[in-house]
Design an enzyme around this catalytic site. Sequence first.
Site, PDB file in Angstrom:
ATOM      1  N   GLU A  43       0.868  -1.184   0.000  1.00  6.16           N
ATOM      2  CA  GLU A  43       0.000   0.000   0.000  1.00  6.16           C
ATOM      3  C   GLU A  43       0.903   1.231   0.000  1.00  6.16           C
ATOM      4  O   GLU A  43       1.999   1.212   0.568  1.00  6.16           O
ATOM      5  CB  GLU A  43      -0.858  -0.028   1.272  1.00  6.16           C
ATOM      6  CG  GLU A  43      -1.731   1.198   1.484  1.00  6.16           C
ATOM      7  CD  GLU A  43      -2.385   1.206   2.866  1.00  6.16           C
ATOM      8  OE1 GLU A  43      -3.429   1.858   3.012  1.00  6.16           O
ATOM      9  OE2 GLU A  43      -1.851   0.566   3.799  1.00  6.16           O
ATOM     10  N   CYS A  62      -4.574  -3.372   3.813  1.00  2.30           N
ATOM     11  CA  CYS A  62      -4.163  -3.011   5.164  1.00  2.30           C
ATOM     12  C   CYS A  62      -5.278  -3.105   6.213  1.00  2.30           C
ATOM     13  O   CYS A  62      -5.596  -4.189   6.687  1.00  2.30           O
ATOM     14  CB  CYS A  62      -3.554  -1.604   5.137  1.00  2.30           C
ATOM     15  SG  CYS A  62      -2.475  -1.232   6.553  1.00  2.30           S
ATOM     16  N   LYS A  85      -9.784   1.155  -1.369  1.00  2.00           N
ATOM     17  CA  LYS A  85      -9.842   0.688   0.019  1.00  2.00           C
ATOM     18  C   LYS A  85     -11.172   1.048   0.671  1.00  2.00           C
ATOM     19  O   LYS A  85     -11.594   2.206   0.675  1.00  2.00           O
ATOM     20  CB  LYS A  85      -8.680   1.301   0.794  1.00  2.00           C
ATOM     21  CG  LYS A  85      -8.516   0.820   2.226  1.00  2.00           C
ATOM     22  CD  LYS A  85      -7.297   1.504   2.837  1.00  2.00           C
ATOM     23  CE  LYS A  85      -7.020   1.055   4.256  1.00  2.00           C
ATOM     24  NZ  LYS A  85      -5.852   1.795   4.819  1.00  2.00           N
TER      25      LYS A  85
END
Length: 258
Positions: free
Chosen positions: A45, A147, A111
């Site tokens: 990321e 993440c 995300k």
Amino acid sequence: MNSTSLRVAAAQFSSTDDPGANLSVIRDAARAAAEAGARLVVCPEASHANFSTPLAAVAEPLDGRFADGVRSLAAELGVLLVVGMFTPASDGRVRNTLLATGAGTEASYDKIHLYDAFGSRESDTVEAGHDVVTFAALGTTIGLATCYDLRFADQFTALGRAGAELVCVPASWGEGPGKAEQWDLLVRARALDAQAWLVACDQAWTPPAGADPLGIGRSAVVDPLGGVRGRLAAASGVLVSDVDLALVPDVRARVPIL
């Protein structure tokens, strides 16, 4: 390797605030992975620019210079590259985007779960995505997550139900008490939830700078039963591992939770 085996790599490094310099680091790491036989290379990321960077100033569309550089590299090396970048959002913030490109494939994921935790406020600068993403490539179905998504089991169950046999999880995991243990636990648990292989690629360990999540390393390849098949330490490096995709339907047949 047998016909159901796929060689994958996690390219762990620390990005800076310079997208051009970061693209050079991606190039070197991806070339090393490709030379080791990897067909899928997962980068962290925020490979585009780290979280200490003013993100709106570096954000580029998916047809911008950085993304085109990643595409060219994937084509040159003959690999599928998954790279974290920032794309413009409609409200002045950015999207925390994964670009998957190469091997005849193009996909992207924004995300969903933003890192509003442990003193960070990702949502101040990043607009959340909404869609769970899978795509067909390299003879299998691949899912994408980023993440902080690791803390949300339902997303990984949804990826498994959508057919993902391998899930790529680029990350820039924040340093802090217990955070390494949580990372280790969550990458294993989410592989179990998806009943899929999981390639988790973090930024290499970087000295903390306030609440910015800059990485702790510990990239890992985990099998559908939660077994760790490979792990890096804190420093930059390339983790190469062979995954047997035939294990996925076998596990799902024996433990039918999806």
